[in-house]
Design a protein around this motif. Sequence first.
Motif, PDB file in Angstrom:
ATOM      1  N   VAL A   1      -6.475  -3.790  10.492  1.00  0.00           N
ATOM      2  CA  VAL A   1      -7.250  -3.626   9.259  1.00  0.00           C
ATOM      3  C   VAL A   1      -6.331  -3.659   8.053  1.00  0.00           C
ATOM      4  CG1 VAL A   1      -9.039  -2.245  10.410  1.00  0.00           C
ATOM      5  CG2 VAL A   1      -7.087  -1.092   9.332  1.00  0.00           C
ATOM      6  N   SER A   2      -6.896  -4.029   6.923  1.00  0.00           N
ATOM      7  CA  SER A   2      -6.242  -3.792   5.638  1.00  0.00           C
ATOM      8  C   SER A   2      -7.012  -2.672   4.952  1.00  0.00           C
ATOM      9  CB  SER A   2      -6.248  -5.055   4.773  1.00  0.00           C
ATOM     10  OG  SER A   2      -7.575  -5.432   4.437  1.00  0.00           O
ATOM     11  N   VAL A   3      -6.297  -1.855   4.189  1.00  0.00           N
ATOM     12  CA  VAL A   3      -6.894  -0.688   3.547  1.00  0.00           C
ATOM     13  C   VAL A   3      -6.937  -0.916   2.048  1.00  0.00           C
ATOM     14  CG1 VAL A   3      -6.736   1.807   3.233  1.00  0.00           C
ATOM     15  CG2 VAL A   3      -5.982   0.782   5.388  1.00  0.00           C
ATOM     16  N   GLY A   4      -8.130  -0.727   1.469  1.00  0.00           N
ATOM     17  CA  GLY A   4      -8.313  -0.900   0.035  1.00  0.00           C
ATOM     18  C   GLY A   4      -7.962   0.363  -0.726  1.00  0.00           C
ATOM     19  N   GLN A   5      -8.621   0.560  -1.880  1.00  0.00           N
ATOM     20  CA  GLN A   5      -8.338   1.718  -2.720  1.00  0.00           C
ATOM     21  C   GLN A   5      -8.722   2.995  -1.994  1.00  0.00           C
ATOM     22  OE1 GLN A   5      -9.299   1.543  -6.951  1.00  0.00           O
ATOM     23  NE2 GLN A   5     -10.290   3.548  -6.776  1.00  0.00           N
ATOM     24  N   ILE A   6      -7.775   3.916  -1.852  1.00  0.00           N
ATOM     25  CA  ILE A   6      -8.004   5.129  -1.071  1.00  0.00           C
ATOM     26  C   ILE A   6      -8.398   6.291  -1.975  1.00  0.00           C
ATOM     27  CG2 ILE A   6      -6.372   4.393   0.694  1.00  0.00           C
ATOM     28  CD1 ILE A   6      -4.371   6.404  -0.478  1.00  0.00           C
ATOM     29  N   THR A   7      -9.066   7.253  -1.365  1.00  0.00           N
ATOM     30  CA  THR A   7      -9.407   8.500  -2.060  1.00  0.00           C
ATOM     31  C   THR A   7      -8.889   9.668  -1.235  1.00  0.00           C
ATOM     32  OG1 THR A   7     -11.420   7.521  -2.994  1.00  0.00           O
ATOM     33  CG2 THR A   7     -11.266   9.935  -2.969  1.00  0.00           C
ATOM     34  N   GLU A   8      -8.091  10.517  -1.861  1.00  0.00           N
ATOM     35  CA  GLU A   8      -7.586  11.729  -1.213  1.00  0.00           C
ATOM     36  C   GLU A   8      -8.236  12.924  -1.882  1.00  0.00           C
ATOM     37  OE1 GLU A   8      -3.532  14.455  -1.021  1.00  0.00           O
ATOM     38  OE2 GLU A   8      -3.380  12.356  -1.656  1.00  0.00           O
ATOM     39  N   GLY A   9      -9.050  13.663  -1.136  1.00  0.00           N
ATOM     40  CA  GLY A   9      -9.779  14.786  -1.716  1.00  0.00           C
ATOM     41  C   GLY A   9      -9.438  16.098  -1.053  1.00  0.00           C
ATOM     42  N   ARG A  10      -9.608  17.181  -1.793  1.00  0.00           N
ATOM     43  CA  ARG A  10      -9.414  18.508  -1.236  1.00  0.00           C
ATOM     44  C   ARG A  10     -10.659  18.929  -0.467  1.00  0.00           C
ATOM     45  NH1 ARG A  10      -5.118  21.476  -3.171  1.00  0.00           N
ATOM     46  NH2 ARG A  10      -3.909  20.487  -4.839  1.00  0.00           N
TER      47      ARG A  10
ATOM     48  N   ALA B   1      -9.127  15.479   2.726  1.00  0.00           N
ATOM     49  CA  ALA B   1     -10.128  14.537   3.234  1.00  0.00           C
ATOM     50  C   ALA B   1      -9.863  13.178   2.598  1.00  0.00           C
ATOM     51  CB  ALA B   1     -11.538  15.021   2.909  1.00  0.00           C
ATOM     52  N   TRP B   2      -9.742  12.154   3.428  1.00  0.00           N
ATOM     53  CA  TRP B   2      -9.374  10.817   2.963  1.00  0.00           C
ATOM     54  C   TRP B   2     -10.517   9.841   3.216  1.00  0.00           C
ATOM     55  CZ3 TRP B   2      -4.093   9.662   1.473  1.00  0.00           C
ATOM     56  CH2 TRP B   2      -3.213  10.746   1.621  1.00  0.00           C
ATOM     57  N   SER B   3     -10.775   8.991   2.238  1.00  0.00           N
ATOM     58  CA  SER B   3     -11.713   7.876   2.405  1.00  0.00           C
ATOM     59  C   SER B   3     -10.901   6.592   2.351  1.00  0.00           C
ATOM     60  CB  SER B   3     -12.774   7.876   1.300  1.00  0.00           C
ATOM     61  OG  SER B   3     -13.578   9.031   1.391  1.00  0.00           O
ATOM     62  N   LEU B   4     -10.913   5.861   3.452  1.00  0.00           N
ATOM     63  CA  LEU B   4     -10.096   4.652   3.581  1.00  0.00           C
ATOM     64  C   LEU B   4     -11.008   3.443   3.754  1.00  0.00           C
ATOM     65  CD1 LEU B   4      -7.461   5.999   6.150  1.00  0.00           C
ATOM     66  CD2 LEU B   4      -7.375   6.154   3.654  1.00  0.00           C
ATOM     67  N   PRO B   5     -11.217   2.648   2.701  1.00  0.00           N
ATOM     68  CA  PRO B   5     -12.005   1.408   2.850  1.00  0.00           C
ATOM     69  C   PRO B   5     -11.195   0.399   3.666  1.00  0.00           C
ATOM     70  CG  PRO B   5     -11.737   2.039   0.529  1.00  0.00           C
ATOM     71  CD  PRO B   5     -10.757   2.837   1.318  1.00  0.00           C
ATOM     72  N   ILE B   6     -11.726  -0.037   4.805  1.00  0.00           N
ATOM     73  CA  ILE B   6     -10.962  -0.927   5.679  1.00  0.00           C
ATOM     74  C   ILE B   6     -11.704  -2.239   5.884  1.00  0.00           C
ATOM     75  CG2 ILE B   6      -9.746   0.936   6.860  1.00  0.00           C
ATOM     76  CD1 ILE B   6     -11.713   0.740   9.133  1.00  0.00           C
ATOM     77  N   THR B   7     -10.913  -3.292   6.038  1.00  0.00           N
ATOM     78  CA  THR B   7     -11.434  -4.633   6.298  1.00  0.00           C
ATOM     79  C   THR B   7     -10.715  -5.198   7.511  1.00  0.00           C
ATOM     80  OG1 THR B   7     -11.839  -4.995   3.938  1.00  0.00           O
ATOM     81  CG2 THR B   7     -11.796  -6.948   5.362  1.00  0.00           C
TER      82      THR B   7
ATOM     83  N   SER C   1       2.906   0.515   1.673  1.00  0.00           N
ATOM     84  CA  SER C   1       3.342  -0.889   1.764  1.00  0.00           C
ATOM     85  C   SER C   1       2.196  -1.872   1.614  1.00  0.00           C
ATOM     86  CB  SER C   1       4.045  -1.132   3.100  1.00  0.00           C
ATOM     87  OG  SER C   1       3.114  -1.037   4.166  1.00  0.00           O
ATOM     88  N   GLY C   2       0.971  -1.437   1.887  1.00  0.00           N
ATOM     89  CA  GLY C   2      -0.161  -2.366   1.854  1.00  0.00           C
ATOM     90  C   GLY C   2      -0.192  -3.327   3.021  1.00  0.00           C
ATOM     91  N   SER C   3       0.621  -3.068   4.048  1.00  0.00           N
ATOM     92  CA  SER C   3       0.686  -3.961   5.211  1.00  0.00           C
ATOM     93  C   SER C   3      -0.584  -3.852   6.052  1.00  0.00           C
ATOM     94  CB  SER C   3       1.899  -3.623   6.087  1.00  0.00           C
ATOM     95  OG  SER C   3       3.089  -3.685   5.349  1.00  0.00           O
ATOM     96  N   THR C   4      -0.808  -4.846   6.878  1.00  0.00           N
ATOM     97  CA  THR C   4      -1.883  -4.787   7.863  1.00  0.00           C
ATOM     98  C   THR C   4      -1.570  -3.677   8.867  1.00  0.00           C
ATOM     99  OG1 THR C   4      -2.429  -7.125   7.649  1.00  0.00           O
ATOM    100  CG2 THR C   4      -3.072  -6.048   9.703  1.00  0.00           C
ATOM    101  N   LEU C   5      -2.570  -2.810   9.126  1.00  0.00           N
ATOM    102  CA  LEU C   5      -2.394  -1.673  10.014  1.00  0.00           C
ATOM    103  C   LEU C   5      -3.213  -1.852  11.284  1.00  0.00           C
ATOM    104  CD1 LEU C   5      -2.667   1.284   7.449  1.00  0.00           C
ATOM    105  CD2 LEU C   5      -0.630  -0.014   8.111  1.00  0.00           C
ATOM    106  N   LEU C   6      -2.845  -1.100  12.297  1.00  0.00           N
ATOM    107  CA  LEU C   6      -3.611  -1.048  13.541  1.00  0.00           C
ATOM    108  C   LEU C   6      -4.300   0.303  13.621  1.00  0.00           C
ATOM    109  CD1 LEU C   6      -4.428  -2.065  16.384  1.00  0.00           C
ATOM    110  CD2 LEU C   6      -2.256  -1.132  17.223  1.00  0.00           C
TER     111      LEU C   6
END
Length: 740
Positions: free
Chosen positions: A667-676, A687-693, A648-653
């Motif tokens: 936080v808001s989450v930018g472009q995510i990376t999902e890795g094995r 393994a997830w990389s979540l850019p947060i603001t 949804s791109g909504s603001t998360l807690l």
Amino acid sequence: MAIPGNLLSPTTESVDPNTSGWAAKLNCTLTKGTGGRNGDGCLVVKSVAAGEMQARTVSSYPITAGTVYYAFADAAGVSTERIGIRWLSATGTEVAVSWSLTTLTASSSWHRVSLAAVAPAGATQAQVLLSSTEAGATVNHYWENVYLGLPLRTTGNLLPFNTESSELDATGWTTVVNATISRQVPVVSWAVTNYTAGGHTLAMTAVAAGNASILAVDRPTVTPGQEYLAYAYLQPPVVTAQAWIELRFYDSLGNQVQATRSTLAPPTPATGMYRQRVSAKAPANAATCSVAVGLDGASAGQVLRLETVVIMSAPAVQAGTVLPYADATIEQGVAGWTVASGVAAITRSSPWGSAAIDGSYSMRVSSSTATTSVLRSARVPVTAGVNWRALVHAGADVLTWTSVTVRVRWYDAANVDLGASTGTAYALPTTSWYALASDAVAPANATQAAVEVVVVASAASSVLFVDKVALWQVLPLTDVTANSDGGYATLTLRELPVDGEVTVYRVAQDGTRTLVRGAGGLIDRQILTSDLLVVEDHEAPMGVPVYYWIEVYDVSGSRSTRSSSTITLTLDVNEAWLKDPGNPQRNVRVLVQTAPDWQRSIEQSRHVVRGRRNAVVLSGKRQGLEGELSVWTRSDDERRALHQLLDSGSTLLWQAAPGMGVADMYVSVGQITEGRVSRLAQEVWRAWSLPITEQDMPVTVGVSGAAGRTWQDVLVEFATWNDLMSTYATWEDVFLDRRG
């Protein structure tokens, strides 16, 4: 307030602040008027010449062919009117137009017009049409509060939309005796927010003098022993014709096994719509039910109109009450009430709406002499050894009552009278309605109880009204539980003032107060529609004690306060919660790999001044935290859940356990990376990389929920699983009734 589910924009719906949502289609000009109901603005459609004039929405709204759509508006003018839906193809070509019936008479007061129609094949878009036929040029017609969307029906109604409203046609009904069935559009001024009331009414016409009746075709299933409520708005032809509604139960073979009738006692003259209720428990052999309406003693040609027909599980007048609905509300008669002693006589009040605190009637108690009488309700099951509270609402017709005492009489399993509680005596200072309560502990061997009202008249011909009676086990007014596995706290508030307001705070250790989120946003002077309020607080912090502070305002504005006990939610130090404040069903608990290294950006401009050693730097305000949160998901279910949360791109807690160096953060989450995490294809960890603001707390977001919707509502509206699958994309859409 915007109409829920409306495809039209708020400006088009309410004509505020302008008429930009509307265009002239035929023989008219448009201007904005004042004196509207949904906001001050309204649409003024002025005729250019005598004849029909039409206005349409500027926009065309996407629809699905084969789906039923509903449109309504409030109108006023000197001529009759109708409303239509204009169906368009993908290229904007008109495919067809569906029109409502024309109103029976004209009215300069606001009244409802509406229709429902199936979108024809080839239609992909729709517009709303507003039509009236004027006798000359420069004649104004007024429109306001316009809706286009999916059908609006009463939540919990066992009957489908067309049987409830007759907006499509009259096929939801069949004749029983001496009647024909049609549809009409009389002038009815419904409340502006009564969205389930439309313009079309079902009209039963008596063929000849005598009794006449009709029956709903649908036979929804019922549970034996469950209490059900049926009601409808009735418009009788004259006050002398006795209109009634009947709740009928049938066995598995379709044989009628029980019928309970409730007659309408309309005011004089009987010109309006009056909601009449009837309730009954389904008998042991009941499998289905239906509703019938009719006229006794009708003249040939007389018409009974009905609107908003509902069968539902009977609601409790007070949370936890064990008294049947009929005994509690006196809507169809005095039910199980009797005069245990004394000269008092009890009847249902008359006419409709003359004396009531719940519904349209109350129990009228009349005493012919200045003596004491005891009124007793039906017996109901109770639990021994616990505290019970009886509540009676009473109002004196004239102040000729010395006292009114409320008490409880107990019985054992063999129906032996165990005596009555001491009770609480009240004096009625004025002729207003008063809530009279009395508490008592059930004796050890009690299995049944009855509410007793002891009335002492001080003069002959005394009249008292009694209504909204309840008997329930007394539970804590405020209760809170920690649900650590789900990451939320449940707050339960009981015995709240209906139509009052409530504010709920979460209080931290340092005394900081934060408003708790509810369905309408943060709960700040929220209007109470029930005496029971259950709040799931999904934003409660992890690992620290909190309690809740509640401010309650009654209908007069008087303020009282409550506080809950302290609770603490637990969370493993290696885990964190990612939550959507508006959609807590999406919340996910994940395993943390690495906490962010924080950055805080700032807007600056650097100016070099000739001859000076140091540059001049102009700075804005330093921004919030930015970083990259690394987490693991440990199963395919967790992976899918995290995708759903992030979609949804909504603001998360983001919530972590205490001691991890980070506080709860929106936080808001930018472009995510999902890795094995390995080259093994079957490995389910990711393994997830979540850019947060960092973001501010969303204050206007409400918690999405079913709002009383149950599987029964789904069963009423959809015949097969294929119908369901073609309407909803996900199970969450089914839960939220969010149709594609």
